[in-house]
Scaffold this motif. Structure first.
Motif, PDB file in Angstrom:
ATOM      1  N   VAL A 265       0.686  -1.138  -0.061  1.00 42.51           N
ATOM      2  CA  VAL A 265      -0.101  -0.104  -0.076  1.00 42.51           C
ATOM      3  C   VAL A 265       0.816   1.351   0.026  1.00 42.51           C
ATOM      4  N   THR A 266       0.755   1.905  -1.127  1.00 44.43           N
ATOM      5  CA  THR A 266       1.618   3.128  -1.208  1.00 44.43           C
ATOM      6  C   THR A 266       0.987   4.370  -1.556  1.00 44.43           C
ATOM      7  N   VAL A 267       1.155   5.350  -0.663  1.00 45.76           N
ATOM      8  CA  VAL A 267       0.585   6.709  -0.935  1.00 45.76           C
ATOM      9  C   VAL A 267       1.535   7.574  -1.812  1.00 45.76           C
ATOM     10  N   GLY A 268       1.336   7.835  -2.923  1.00 44.12           N
ATOM     11  CA  GLY A 268       2.309   8.481  -3.592  1.00 44.12           C
ATOM     12  C   GLY A 268       1.930  10.074  -3.984  1.00 44.12           C
ATOM     13  N   ALA A 269       0.655  10.479  -3.508  1.00 40.65           N
ATOM     14  CA  ALA A 269       0.511  11.841  -3.520  1.00 40.65           C
ATOM     15  C   ALA A 269      -0.506  12.430  -2.661  1.00 40.65           C
ATOM     16  N   LEU A 270      -0.046  13.357  -1.734  1.00 38.63           N
ATOM     17  CA  LEU A 270      -1.017  13.898  -0.879  1.00 38.63           C
ATOM     18  C   LEU A 270      -0.892  15.555  -1.017  1.00 38.63           C
ATOM     19  N   GLN A 271      -2.173  15.886  -1.509  1.00 35.95           N
ATOM     20  CA  GLN A 271      -2.336  17.334  -1.746  1.00 35.95           C
ATOM     21  C   GLN A 271      -3.348  18.067  -0.867  1.00 35.95           C
ATOM     22  N   VAL A 272      -2.879  19.205  -0.031  1.00 35.78           N
ATOM     23  CA  VAL A 272      -3.788  19.716   0.764  1.00 35.78           C
ATOM     24  C   VAL A 272      -3.348  20.991   0.858  1.00 35.78           C
TER      25      VAL A 272
END
Length: 269
Positions: A73-80
């Motif tokens: 499980v990889t989070v590749g983008a976090l845009q906030v």
């Protein structure tokens, strides 16, 4: 079909059965309530919501997949947000899942949805998150009989020392769709692209400073040596790394020859 991989240039890797994982790419849209940074009590902060969600997603593999199973499980983008003193209205998380087993695949997807919804509810989100599927790739499974035929042709052409059996790869491909879509046997293999001298240098660097094992060597020391070697080799650029640049030759020549030999295994001349 074939794909270059960060194994030594000139090698061909093949295996019967599952060779690449299934993959799902998802986008999660979290909804909060914006406010000025000086008035957090007036907000539902999607930054905190997103951060909590990302951390909780990491527990899926650690605590919900059996040790004998396998998943990524990889989070590749976090845009906030865009401004340091403004609490934004919403946030975006993009994540990628890899699995080798259909049951694990279903449970991981269900866990992602459960965690995303629960974290939003715990944060008092203004509305439930939106989960959008971006991509999906099925397992690539090499037909056993067809793989044996192609592998025999490879060994006859390249020699046994240049044809290796590879473990299942956590990379994913759409190549398997051709075989399943047309109901025909398919075979997928890899071609090494790592410059041999670069690999030798990494191996030499791994051995420096720890000495060679001898009689009565401390097992802890040997374990350290092996770990150091693995660490140095892990520094070699892999696929999708900005420094990944396969050696043109013998990579290109091996790839062309492998495709021709694979085809000739089925064509009459």
């Amino acid at each position: 079909g074939q794909h270059v991989m960060p194994t030594p240039a000139g090698l061909v890797g093949i295996r019967a059965g599952v060779i690449t994982s299934a993959a799902d790419s998802l986008q999660v849209r979290l909804f909060g309530r914006g406010a000025h940074g000086s008035m957090p009590q007036a907000s539902v902060d999607p930054v905190v919501m997103a951060a909590a969600t990302v951390l909780r997603l990491q527990t899926i593999v650690a605590r919900e997949v059996a040790p004998t199973g396998s998943a990524v499980v990889t989070v590749g983008a976090l845009q906030v947000g865009t401004k340091e003193n403004v609490i934004p209205e919403e946030g975006i998380i993009k994540l990628n899942l890899r699995t080798f087993d259909p049951d694990v695949h279903r449970s991981v997807l269900a866990a992602v949805e459960r965690i995303v919804m629960a974290e939003a509810q715990a944060s008092g989100a203004s509305r439930p998150p939106e989960i959008t599927k971006l991509d999906h790739y099925d397992l690539v499974c090499n037909d056993e009989e067809a793989t044996g035929r192609v592998e025999a042709a490879f060994r006859a052409h390249f020699g046994a020392n240049r044809v290796v059996e590879v473990p299942p790869l956590s990379a994913s491909e759409d190549f398997g769709s051709f075989g399943s879509g047309w109901a025909v046997p398919s075979v997928f293999w890899t071609v090494g692209g790592t410059d041999l001298e670069a690999r030798r240098q990494a191996e030499r660097a791994a051995a420096q400073g720890l000495g060679e094992p001898g009689e009565g060597v401390d097992p802890d020391l040997e374990a350290r040596r092996q770990a150091e070697r693995a660490g140095r080799l892990a520094e070699l650029p892999t696929n999708h790394n900005p420094r990944f640049a396969p050696a043109i030759h013998p990579t290109l020549q091996t790839g062309v020859e492998a495709l021709v030999v694979g085809a000739c295994a089925w064509l009459s001349w």
